[in-house]
Design a protein around this motif. Structure first.
Motif, PDB file in Angstrom:
ATOM      1  N   ILE A  59      43.484  45.709  37.168  1.00 46.82           N
ATOM      2  CA  ILE A  59      41.678  45.533  36.971  1.00 46.82           C
ATOM      3  C   ILE A  59      41.656  47.304  36.573  1.00 46.82           C
ATOM      4  N   MET A  60      42.244  48.103  37.552  1.00 50.00           N
ATOM      5  CA  MET A  60      41.657  49.353  37.549  1.00 50.00           C
ATOM      6  C   MET A  60      43.269  49.848  36.306  1.00 50.00           C
ATOM      7  N   LEU A  61      43.681  49.343  35.960  1.00 53.00           N
ATOM      8  CA  LEU A  61      45.185  49.683  35.361  1.00 53.00           C
ATOM      9  C   LEU A  61      44.333  49.175  33.956  1.00 53.00           C
ATOM     10  N   GLY A  62      43.237  48.365  33.576  1.00 52.62           N
ATOM     11  CA  GLY A  62      42.381  47.742  32.382  1.00 52.62           C
ATOM     12  C   GLY A  62      43.729  46.960  31.869  1.00 52.62           C
ATOM     13  N   ARG A  63      44.277  46.128  32.739  1.00 52.30           N
ATOM     14  CA  ARG A  63      44.584  44.436  32.204  1.00 52.30           C
ATOM     15  C   ARG A  63      43.655  43.524  32.946  1.00 52.30           C
ATOM     16  N   PRO A  64      44.266  42.098  31.562  1.00 56.73           N
ATOM     17  CA  PRO A  64      42.974  40.754  32.994  1.00 56.73           C
ATOM     18  C   PRO A  64      43.763  40.896  33.766  1.00 56.73           C
ATOM     19  N   VAL A  65      42.954  40.290  34.527  1.00 58.59           N
ATOM     20  CA  VAL A  65      43.697  38.946  35.652  1.00 58.59           C
ATOM     21  C   VAL A  65      44.112  38.020  35.055  1.00 58.59           C
ATOM     22  N   ASP A  66      45.149  37.492  34.612  1.00 56.84           N
ATOM     23  CA  ASP A  66      45.680  35.671  34.474  1.00 56.84           C
ATOM     24  C   ASP A  66      46.677  35.275  35.229  1.00 56.84           C
ATOM     25  N   LEU A  67      45.634  33.840  35.380  1.00 54.38           N
ATOM     26  CA  LEU A  67      46.373  32.903  36.565  1.00 54.38           C
ATOM     27  C   LEU A  67      46.731  32.156  36.274  1.00 54.38           C
ATOM     28  N   SER A 222      33.352  41.958  35.859  1.00 53.73           N
ATOM     29  CA  SER A 222      31.763  41.700  35.377  1.00 53.73           C
ATOM     30  C   SER A 222      31.427  43.272  36.405  1.00 53.73           C
ATOM     31  N   PRO A 223      30.366  44.040  35.671  1.00 56.38           N
ATOM     32  CA  PRO A 223      30.633  45.137  36.488  1.00 56.38           C
ATOM     33  C   PRO A 223      29.371  44.940  37.706  1.00 56.38           C
ATOM     34  N   ARG A 224      28.897  44.135  37.989  1.00 46.93           N
ATOM     35  CA  ARG A 224      28.160  43.446  39.228  1.00 46.93           C
ATOM     36  C   ARG A 224      29.525  43.414  40.358  1.00 46.93           C
ATOM     37  N   SER A 225      30.975  43.552  39.758  1.00 47.81           N
ATOM     38  CA  SER A 225      31.590  42.651  40.918  1.00 47.81           C
ATOM     39  C   SER A 225      32.170  43.810  41.689  1.00 47.81           C
ATOM     40  N   PRO A 226      32.446  43.649  42.617  1.00 49.37           N
ATOM     41  CA  PRO A 226      33.220  45.430  43.185  1.00 49.37           C
ATOM     42  C   PRO A 226      34.070  45.359  42.630  1.00 49.37           C
ATOM     43  N   PHE A 227      35.227  44.458  42.450  1.00 49.20           N
ATOM     44  CA  PHE A 227      36.526  44.537  42.267  1.00 49.20           C
ATOM     45  C   PHE A 227      36.666  45.682  41.371  1.00 49.20           C
ATOM     46  N   THR A 228      35.450  45.639  40.355  1.00 53.32           N
ATOM     47  CA  THR A 228      36.312  45.755  38.967  1.00 53.32           C
ATOM     48  C   THR A 228      34.877  47.685  39.035  1.00 53.32           C
ATOM     49  N   ALA A 229      34.428  48.275  40.034  1.00 53.23           N
ATOM     50  CA  ALA A 229      34.690  49.767  40.813  1.00 53.23           C
ATOM     51  C   ALA A 229      35.242  50.187  41.399  1.00 53.23           C
ATOM     52  N   ARG A 230      36.030  49.717  41.790  1.00 53.45           N
ATOM     53  CA  ARG A 230      37.466  50.738  42.423  1.00 53.45           C
ATOM     54  C   ARG A 230      38.174  50.266  42.517  1.00 53.45           C
ATOM     55  N   PRO A 231      39.160  51.121  43.443  1.00 52.65           N
ATOM     56  CA  PRO A 231      40.753  50.623  44.091  1.00 52.65           C
ATOM     57  C   PRO A 231      39.780  49.315  45.607  1.00 52.65           C
ATOM     58  N   PHE A 232      41.100  48.476  45.775  1.00 49.30           N
ATOM     59  CA  PHE A 232      40.909  47.581  47.034  1.00 49.30           C
ATOM     60  C   PHE A 232      41.920  47.179  47.146  1.00 49.30           C
ATOM     61  N   VAL A 233      42.053  47.740  47.846  1.00 49.64           N
ATOM     62  CA  VAL A 233      43.486  47.044  49.126  1.00 49.64           C
ATOM     63  C   VAL A 233      43.241  46.808  50.279  1.00 49.64           C
ATOM     64  N   GLN A 234      44.043  45.284  50.929  1.00 47.41           N
ATOM     65  CA  GLN A 234      44.891  45.503  51.848  1.00 47.41           C
ATOM     66  C   GLN A 234      45.849  44.975  52.602  1.00 47.41           C
ATOM     67  N   ARG A 235      46.199  45.337  54.106  1.00 50.20           N
ATOM     68  CA  ARG A 235      47.442  44.174  53.931  1.00 50.20           C
ATOM     69  C   ARG A 235      46.688  44.195  55.728  1.00 50.20           C
ATOM     70  N   PHE A 236      47.470  42.989  56.134  1.00 46.41           N
ATOM     71  CA  PHE A 236      46.488  42.350  57.804  1.00 46.41           C
ATOM     72  C   PHE A 236      48.262  41.849  58.170  1.00 46.41           C
ATOM     73  N   SER A 237      48.048  42.510  59.650  1.00 50.56           N
ATOM     74  CA  SER A 237      48.873  42.814  60.541  1.00 50.56           C
ATOM     75  C   SER A 237      48.257  42.321  61.791  1.00 50.56           C
ATOM     76  N   PRO A 238      49.444  41.960  62.923  1.00 54.65           N
ATOM     77  CA  PRO A 238      49.012  41.572  63.541  1.00 54.65           C
ATOM     78  C   PRO A 238      48.442  42.789  64.593  1.00 54.65           C
ATOM     79  N   GLU A 239      49.265  43.929  64.247  1.00 49.52           N
ATOM     80  CA  GLU A 239      48.544  45.725  65.142  1.00 49.52           C
ATOM     81  C   GLU A 239      47.490  46.059  64.117  1.00 49.52           C
ATOM     82  N   ALA A 240      47.311  45.467  62.798  1.00 50.04           N
ATOM     83  CA  ALA A 240      46.371  46.591  61.928  1.00 50.04           C
ATOM     84  C   ALA A 240      46.025  45.742  60.939  1.00 50.04           C
TER      85      ALA A 240
END
Length: 299
Positions: A59-67, A222-240
């Motif tokens: 989304i930040m790169l201006g491309r559609p998210v295809d499923l 949608s401009p109301r979606s938080p994912f169109t407003a800024r980068p949002f990245v996560q990684r989950f592990s037992p440590e952090a």
């Protein structure tokens, strides 16, 4: 060729060995192909959650998210990238269907502690082993939230579940009216630094690929979606739990302790590679830096 009527998850198009290699799942030479049992499901879920990050960078790169499955496989399996819930659970549903599990998609409302009603913008999976007694609890799978759980939760549930120091629980949800719903509504709660938080709610109503398509379009445009407003990245592990929200990088430990630092936009491609295992290809790195520079985020 049989017409695709939109049921199921097109697992015939899945490259299962490539997926298993991507998530680092190796049952060993004596085990053979993955079997549709609860132990295998727990192992696959944990391996997926810890191997493939959550991100909204298309989304930040201006491309559609295809499923479509080929696109999702190419991105999450064939490249060092990640995705968000509709991509992750689209892929995981095809994997489980290929192995022989009974998979039903669900959609949920993300609250993250908020009280105001939210739209359905999250994908989850309701999974049973083949031939499972209908009176036995099913397993709720969610490899696409970015913050766990590591392993499926039993549904109906209720008990607090501890996974590597992180806490989760399911409980019946509040409703907006006295009408009896067509299916039960549940809430996922997650333990954080300030105690238990309602993360999302969901009804036990079956969703299909076409529903993912519609909701994904809203979330990604949608401009109301938080994912169109800024980068949002996560990684989950037992440590952090690592979260990049705009230019703020936060690391939270199972104890609840956390620290946050600000990342200069020019450093984002390096941080994505070093902290999240996401490698941007071609001109995507400078495009992302330019896009974030234009968001007027605090640096």
């Amino acid at each position: 060729m049989t017409e695709d009527l939109g049921y199921g998850w097109q697992s015939d198009l899945l490259d299962l060995p490539a997926y298993l290699e991507r998530i680092g799942y190796d049952p060993g030479p004596s085990e053979g192909a993955p079997r549709p049992d609860a132990a295998t499901l727990r192992a696959l879920h944990r391996a997926h959650v810890t191997a493939i990050p959550f991100e909204n960078l298309e989304i930040m790169l201006g491309r559609p998210v295809d499923l479509d499955l080929a696109t999702v496989q190419g991105k999450l399996v064939g490249r060092p990238r990640g995705g968000y819930c509709f991509e992750h659970n689209r892929l995981f549903a095809a994997v489980l269907e290929k192995i022989g599990f009974e998979v039903v998609a669900l959609v949920g409302r993300v609250f993250m502690g908020a009280e105001r009603m939210r739209p359905t913008t999250h994908a989850l999976l309701h999974v049973r082993t083949p031939g499972q007694d209908p009176d036995e609890p099913a397993l709720l799978c969610d490899v696409g939230f970015g913050g766990g759980p590591f392993e499926p939760l039993e549904i109906p549930g209720g008990a607090e579940v501890e996974q590597d120091g992180w806490g989760f629980r399911l409980q019946p949800a509040r409703t907006a009216s006295s009408l009896r719903p067509g299916a039960p509504v549940w809430e996922m709660h997650q333990r954080g630094p300030d105690g238990w938080m309602r993360r999302h709610s969901f009804a036990l109503n079956e969703a299909y690929r076409v529903d993912f398509d519609v909701l994904n379009y809203y979330v990604s445009t949608s401009p109301r979606s938080p994912f169109t407003a800024r980068p949002f990245v996560q990684r989950f592990s037992p440590e952090a739990h690592l979260v990049l929200d705009g230019t703020a990088l936060t690391v939270t430990r199972p104890s609840g302790a956390s620290e946050t630092r600000t990342v200069a936009p020019v450093r984002l491609p390096d941080v994505l590679a070093e902290e999240f295992g996401i490698v941007l290809e071609g001109d995507d790195a400078p495009r992302l830096v330019k896009a974030v520079d234009g968001l007027n985020l605090d640096v």
